[in-house]
Design a protein around this motif. Sequence first.
Motif, PDB file in Angstrom:
ATOM      1  N   GLY A 126       0.782  -1.231   0.000  1.00 31.06           N
ATOM      2  CA  GLY A 126       0.000   0.000   0.000  1.00 31.06           C
ATOM      3  C   GLY A 126       0.811   1.276   0.000  1.00 31.06           C
ATOM      4  N   ILE A 127       2.132   1.184  -0.109  1.00 34.53           N
ATOM      5  CA  ILE A 127       2.988   2.377  -0.145  1.00 34.53           C
ATOM      6  C   ILE A 127       3.775   2.364  -1.449  1.00 34.53           C
ATOM      7  N   PHE A 128       3.506   3.355  -2.307  1.00 32.72           N
ATOM      8  CA  PHE A 128       4.106   3.418  -3.634  1.00 32.72           C
ATOM      9  C   PHE A 128       4.980   4.668  -3.762  1.00 32.72           C
ATOM     10  N   SER A 129       6.118   4.514  -4.424  1.00 27.67           N
ATOM     11  CA  SER A 129       6.971   5.670  -4.682  1.00 27.67           C
ATOM     12  C   SER A 129       6.454   6.419  -5.905  1.00 27.67           C
ATOM     13  N   VAL A 130       6.484   7.749  -5.823  1.00 28.44           N
ATOM     14  CA  VAL A 130       6.021   8.614  -6.911  1.00 28.44           C
ATOM     15  C   VAL A 130       7.148   9.589  -7.242  1.00 28.44           C
ATOM     16  N   PRO A 131       7.763   9.500  -8.427  1.00 28.46           N
ATOM     17  CA  PRO A 131       8.849  10.428  -8.743  1.00 28.46           C
ATOM     18  C   PRO A 131       8.323  11.857  -8.847  1.00 28.46           C
ATOM     19  N   THR A 132       8.905  12.756  -8.083  1.00 23.86           N
ATOM     20  CA  THR A 132       8.543  14.178  -8.120  1.00 23.86           C
ATOM     21  C   THR A 132       9.839  14.986  -8.182  1.00 23.86           C
ATOM     22  N   ASN A 133      10.569  14.805  -9.256  1.00 23.01           N
ATOM     23  CA  ASN A 133      11.905  15.361  -9.402  1.00 23.01           C
ATOM     24  C   ASN A 133      11.871  16.877  -9.603  1.00 23.01           C
ATOM     25  N   GLY A 134      12.980  17.500  -9.279  1.00 14.88           N
ATOM     26  CA  GLY A 134      13.137  18.937  -9.469  1.00 14.88           C
ATOM     27  C   GLY A 134      13.685  19.599  -8.233  1.00 14.88           C
ATOM     28  N   HIS A 135      13.033  19.368  -7.112  1.00 14.69           N
ATOM     29  CA  HIS A 135      13.589  19.889  -5.860  1.00 14.69           C
ATOM     30  C   HIS A 135      14.977  19.300  -5.664  1.00 14.69           C
ATOM     31  N   THR A 136      15.091  18.012  -5.892  1.00 13.65           N
ATOM     32  CA  THR A 136      16.366  17.312  -6.093  1.00 13.65           C
ATOM     33  C   THR A 136      16.145  16.334  -7.246  1.00 13.65           C
ATOM     34  N   PRO A 137      17.216  15.802  -7.842  1.00  7.97           N
ATOM     35  CA  PRO A 137      17.046  14.939  -9.015  1.00  7.97           C
ATOM     36  C   PRO A 137      16.244  13.672  -8.757  1.00  7.97           C
ATOM     37  N   GLY A 138      16.293  13.145  -7.536  1.00  9.29           N
ATOM     38  CA  GLY A 138      15.563  11.915  -7.249  1.00  9.29           C
ATOM     39  C   GLY A 138      14.484  12.090  -6.206  1.00  9.29           C
ATOM     40  N   HIS A 139      14.012  13.335  -6.025  1.00 10.62           N
ATOM     41  CA  HIS A 139      12.982  13.586  -5.011  1.00 10.62           C
ATOM     42  C   HIS A 139      11.789  12.671  -5.246  1.00 10.62           C
ATOM     43  N   THR A 140      11.298  12.088  -4.151  1.00 12.55           N
ATOM     44  CA  THR A 140      10.222  11.112  -4.226  1.00 12.55           C
ATOM     45  C   THR A 140       9.098  11.477  -3.269  1.00 12.55           C
ATOM     46  N   SER A 141       7.866  11.397  -3.762  1.00  9.88           N
ATOM     47  CA  SER A 141       6.694  11.452  -2.897  1.00  9.88           C
ATOM     48  C   SER A 141       6.195  10.017  -2.707  1.00  9.88           C
ATOM     49  N   PHE A 142       5.267   9.835  -1.781  1.00  7.75           N
ATOM     50  CA  PHE A 142       4.778   8.492  -1.482  1.00  7.75           C
ATOM     51  C   PHE A 142       3.256   8.487  -1.449  1.00  7.75           C
ATOM     52  N   ARG A 143       2.689   7.562  -2.199  1.00  9.73           N
ATOM     53  CA  ARG A 143       1.238   7.392  -2.241  1.00  9.73           C
ATOM     54  C   ARG A 143       0.885   6.224  -1.328  1.00  9.73           C
ATOM     55  N   ILE A 144       0.032   6.501  -0.352  1.00  9.77           N
ATOM     56  CA  ILE A 144      -0.380   5.502   0.625  1.00  9.77           C
ATOM     57  C   ILE A 144      -1.848   5.191   0.367  1.00  9.77           C
ATOM     58  N   THR A 145      -2.162   3.929   0.098  1.00  3.49           N
ATOM     59  CA  THR A 145      -3.526   3.559  -0.250  1.00  3.49           C
ATOM     60  C   THR A 145      -4.076   2.524   0.724  1.00  3.49           C
ATOM     61  N   SER A 146      -5.392   2.611   0.920  1.00  5.25           N
ATOM     62  CA  SER A 146      -6.116   1.610   1.693  1.00  5.25           C
ATOM     63  C   SER A 146      -7.527   1.570   1.125  1.00  5.25           C
ATOM     64  N   GLY A 147      -7.827   0.507   0.382  1.00  2.00           N
ATOM     65  CA  GLY A 147      -9.106   0.450  -0.304  1.00  2.00           C
ATOM     66  C   GLY A 147      -9.163   1.560  -1.354  1.00  2.00           C
ATOM     67  N   SER A 148     -10.216   2.363  -1.301  1.00  2.00           N
ATOM     68  CA  SER A 148     -10.377   3.463  -2.255  1.00  2.00           C
ATOM     69  C   SER A 148      -9.805   4.770  -1.734  1.00  2.00           C
ATOM     70  N   GLU A 149      -9.225   4.760  -0.544  1.00  2.00           N
ATOM     71  CA  GLU A 149      -8.727   5.986   0.073  1.00  2.00           C
ATOM     72  C   GLU A 149      -7.229   6.125  -0.151  1.00  2.00           C
TER      73      GLU A 149
END
Length: 300
Positions: A202-225
Amino acid sequence: MKLSRRFVLGGLVAGATSIPLRALAQLDLGSVSIETLSDGNLVLPPSMFLADRPFEDAFEILRAGGFSTEEIKPDCNVTLLRDGTNTVLFDVGAGPNFMPSAGTLLDSLDALGVSPEEITHVLFTHGHPDHLWGVLDDFDEPVFMNARHLMSRVERDYWLDPATPDSLGEERLAFAAGAIRMIETLGDTLETFEDGEEILPGIFSVPTNGHTPGHTSFRITSGSEEIVVIGDAIGNAHVAFAEPLWHSGSDQDTVMGAETRLNLLTSLAQSASVVVGYHFPFPGMGRVETEGNAFRYTAL
């Protein structure tokens, strides 16, 4: 999705200064609990928000939001996830050696009744001081001694590239030196993940580069939320929302940072996902809404 707010008072920090009474926000997604913990705040010059335009352009936006135009004191919100099996920190704060106003994560954990030994995973958004430097203690041992530490492979390789320090400019040499020391000290115990990878259930890495070259956000899912921990991909809840394409002085690649910011704000507004911003006003949980041609942050 259930939101509750509790008040906690930590013990004493260095210098016998008590942690201020802070609202601790907790979101429950089924069996998953998400909480934000204060690591204190930074103290930055207002010019940090604008890379290539006079800061006077931002005065009206800041004043409308009730912010000072003399100095900016962004909160530092560390996210804690507990699902009954894993106890996960997203970033570890600044530690004691970056700014006197930051580095209170351990006191916040203590106030919550969570010990460093209980942390099973540490996931890093990126390698800047206020997100990484709290990973080692005074003896260069991992503070979260039982945890697996994970960072984007792109981000790790960027900081270990011998060419990186020279590319940053003199004002950020300390950033590089600190990141290199932390990453090299962790050594093989620092694992890496790829863009889009499901790191934990339920924890997925999301590339959100720019702030740093490998900056990563994280998508946390549970069911439809869904909750998205965005680190510094959206660095504040005022100028970044009103003018997402303005270049930010805190981004290492200002053009890519602006493109990432706009795309992420658009996606979050469309999905109505809860967002956790590392430098949003504490406790940093809210939603993104469109407002004309710009966006608005609404705290939960």
